[in-house]
Motif scaffolding. Sequence first.
Motif, mmCIF file in Angstrom:
data_model
loop_
_atom_site.group_PDB
_atom_site.id
_atom_site.type_symbol
_atom_site.label_atom_id
_atom_site.label_comp_id
_atom_site.label_asym_id
_atom_site.label_seq_id
_atom_site.Cartn_x
_atom_site.Cartn_y
_atom_site.Cartn_z
ATOM 1 N N SER A 1 0.839 -1.209 0.000
ATOM 2 C CA SER A 1 0.000 0.000 0.000
ATOM 3 C C SER A 1 0.866 1.248 0.000
ATOM 4 O O SER A 1 2.018 1.246 0.431
ATOM 5 C CB SER A 1 -0.912 0.008 1.229
ATOM 6 O OG SER A 1 -0.138 0.141 2.412
ATOM 7 N N ILE A 2 0.283 2.339 -0.463
ATOM 8 C CA ILE A 2 0.991 3.618 -0.423
ATOM 9 C C ILE A 2 1.193 4.066 1.027
ATOM 10 O O ILE A 2 2.153 4.763 1.344
ATOM 11 C CB ILE A 2 0.224 4.696 -1.240
ATOM 12 C CG1 ILE A 2 1.059 5.976 -1.345
ATOM 13 C CG2 ILE A 2 -1.137 4.982 -0.617
ATOM 14 C CD1 ILE A 2 2.411 5.783 -2.019
ATOM 15 N N THR A 3 0.328 3.633 1.916
ATOM 16 C CA THR A 3 0.460 3.992 3.323
ATOM 17 C C THR A 3 1.774 3.469 3.901
ATOM 18 O O THR A 3 2.478 4.186 4.638
ATOM 19 C CB THR A 3 -0.729 3.455 4.137
ATOM 20 O OG1 THR A 3 -1.935 4.022 3.616
ATOM 21 C CG2 THR A 3 -0.606 3.798 5.606
ATOM 22 N N TRP A 4 2.124 2.237 3.579
ATOM 23 C CA TRP A 4 3.388 1.675 4.066
ATOM 24 C C TRP A 4 4.577 2.476 3.536
ATOM 25 O O TRP A 4 5.576 2.658 4.235
ATOM 26 C CB TRP A 4 3.497 0.201 3.657
ATOM 27 C CG TRP A 4 2.868 -0.741 4.633
ATOM 28 C CD1 TRP A 4 1.623 -0.639 5.178
ATOM 29 C CD2 TRP A 4 3.456 -1.921 5.183
ATOM 30 N NE1 TRP A 4 1.379 -1.693 6.028
ATOM 31 C CE2 TRP A 4 2.485 -2.500 6.038
ATOM 32 C CE3 TRP A 4 4.677 -2.567 5.011
ATOM 33 C CZ2 TRP A 4 2.715 -3.677 6.749
ATOM 34 C CZ3 TRP A 4 4.913 -3.748 5.709
ATOM 35 C CH2 TRP A 4 3.946 -4.293 6.569
ATOM 36 N N LEU B 1 10.267 -2.760 1.187
ATOM 37 C CA LEU B 1 9.692 -1.464 0.845
ATOM 38 C C LEU B 1 10.672 -0.596 0.065
ATOM 39 O O LEU B 1 10.268 0.172 -0.814
ATOM 40 C CB LEU B 1 9.237 -0.737 2.109
ATOM 41 C CG LEU B 1 7.980 -1.303 2.770
ATOM 42 C CD1 LEU B 1 7.728 -0.621 4.103
ATOM 43 C CD2 LEU B 1 6.779 -1.157 1.867
ATOM 44 N N TRP B 2 11.943 -0.707 0.373
ATOM 45 C CA TRP B 2 12.944 0.095 -0.334
ATOM 46 C C TRP B 2 13.093 -0.382 -1.770
ATOM 47 O O TRP B 2 13.234 0.413 -2.689
ATOM 48 C CB TRP B 2 14.266 0.059 0.424
ATOM 49 C CG TRP B 2 14.225 0.896 1.656
ATOM 50 C CD1 TRP B 2 14.616 2.193 1.782
ATOM 51 C CD2 TRP B 2 13.721 0.506 2.940
ATOM 52 N NE1 TRP B 2 14.391 2.633 3.069
ATOM 53 C CE2 TRP B 2 13.842 1.622 3.801
ATOM 54 C CE3 TRP B 2 13.190 -0.691 3.456
ATOM 55 C CZ2 TRP B 2 13.466 1.582 5.146
ATOM 56 C CZ3 TRP B 2 12.800 -0.730 4.783
ATOM 57 C CH2 TRP B 2 12.933 0.392 5.614
ATOM 58 N N LYS B 3 13.057 -1.702 -1.980
ATOM 59 C CA LYS B 3 13.114 -2.233 -3.335
ATOM 60 C C LYS B 3 11.873 -1.830 -4.124
ATOM 61 O O LYS B 3 11.955 -1.481 -5.307
ATOM 62 C CB LYS B 3 13.240 -3.751 -3.294
ATOM 63 C CG LYS B 3 14.624 -4.256 -2.886
ATOM 64 C CD LYS B 3 14.683 -5.769 -2.930
ATOM 65 C CE LYS B 3 16.082 -6.276 -2.608
ATOM 66 N NZ LYS B 3 16.161 -7.760 -2.634
ATOM 67 N N ALA B 4 10.728 -1.858 -3.463
ATOM 68 C CA ALA B 4 9.485 -1.473 -4.142
ATOM 69 C C ALA B 4 9.528 -0.011 -4.555
ATOM 70 O O ALA B 4 9.095 0.358 -5.655
ATOM 71 C CB ALA B 4 8.292 -1.732 -3.220
ATOM 72 N N ALA B 5 10.076 0.838 -3.684
ATOM 73 C CA ALA B 5 10.167 2.262 -4.006
ATOM 74 C C ALA B 5 11.137 2.489 -5.160
ATOM 75 O O ALA B 5 10.894 3.317 -6.045
ATOM 76 C CB ALA B 5 10.620 3.043 -2.774
ATOM 77 N N ALA B 6 12.255 1.759 -5.157
ATOM 78 C CA ALA B 6 13.235 1.905 -6.237
ATOM 79 C C ALA B 6 12.637 1.461 -7.565
ATOM 80 O O ALA B 6 12.853 2.090 -8.605
ATOM 81 C CB ALA B 6 14.482 1.089 -5.915
ATOM 82 N N THR B 7 11.860 0.383 -7.548
ATOM 83 C CA THR B 7 11.208 -0.093 -8.772
ATOM 84 C C THR B 7 10.219 0.931 -9.292
ATOM 85 O O THR B 7 10.158 1.222 -10.495
ATOM 86 C CB THR B 7 10.483 -1.427 -8.508
ATOM 87 O OG1 THR B 7 11.432 -2.408 -8.082
ATOM 88 C CG2 THR B 7 9.773 -1.908 -9.759
ATOM 89 N N SER B 8 9.449 1.521 -8.369
ATOM 90 C CA SER B 8 8.476 2.540 -8.753
ATOM 91 C C SER B 8 9.171 3.750 -9.361
ATOM 92 O O SER B 8 8.723 4.303 -10.364
ATOM 93 C CB SER B 8 7.648 2.953 -7.546
ATOM 94 O OG SER B 8 6.748 3.980 -7.868
ATOM 95 N N ALA B 9 10.292 4.155 -8.755
ATOM 96 C CA ALA B 9 11.033 5.318 -9.265
ATOM 97 C C ALA B 9 11.586 5.024 -10.648
ATOM 98 O O ALA B 9 11.585 5.893 -11.530
ATOM 99 C CB ALA B 9 12.158 5.663 -8.312
#
Length: 275
Positions: free
Chosen positions: A5-8, A259-267
């Motif tokens: 989720s975006i909340t996390w 969560l950090w990997k997910a953020a990097a993928t999104s970026a």
Amino acid sequence: MPPDSITWQVFRNPLALFVGGVAAVILELAEPRVRAGVWDHSSFRTDPVERLRRTGLAAMVTVYGARSTAEQMIAGVRRVHERVEGVAHDGQAYRANDPELLDWVQATAMHGFLHAYHLFVRPLPLAQRDSFYADGTAAAHLYGAQGSPRSEAELEALFGVMKPKLTRSPVIFEFLRIMRAASVFPLPLRPVQHLLIRAAVEMLPRWFRDLAGLGPRSGLRSWELPLVRQVGAAADRVRLDSSPAAEASLRLGLPRDYLWKAAATSASIRSSSPS
């Protein structure tokens, strides 16, 4: 709420939590009954750092903790709030567990954290912003906020309802003075603390800043906005293995750095998308 989720994502960013938390309190203090409850029955004036720590811990447990743990903590908060009541300076009686006041406090917190992330970390599409509000509904109901906003449109509607009830107060300026003087950051980083407090003012709705008397000098200088965004983006990349976000990922059987990997993928996806 699920770990994707975006909340996390929002709650793992320390800049969004600090800036958004300060902005939320400023909004809260404009409501006379909430102002009286916070100012007369909490430790903000005497120990703001400890109060912020407890508020941050409650947010972490609500988002990242097991449901049973979050429910137990929220029940404890509700019991404390049952003893908080009085008469505001304008003569209005108040109770901390008044549903209208709980809705306002919940809305200001959600708006603060989300928009600090949106403005100073990375822009979020409307669908994700709406999802953030919807994610918080279950916890809001446990706190007693039955009418908390479930979307950005509902937040704007609530702002419209509350606007005539908000007032200018020297307490807001006293809160900002206390926050600038408090030892939130180590002494060498105190200029950053002052910068982020101005960022909290900067992100407030323009109509609210006019109502509260928070002029241009209270917010960011033009050259400071890119600096805060650089700090926010950098904070989003810093992996904290002992953070509640990492521990919650492990509890659910995910990698600690999920969560950090997910953020990097999104970026990466955003940077490769056509403008």
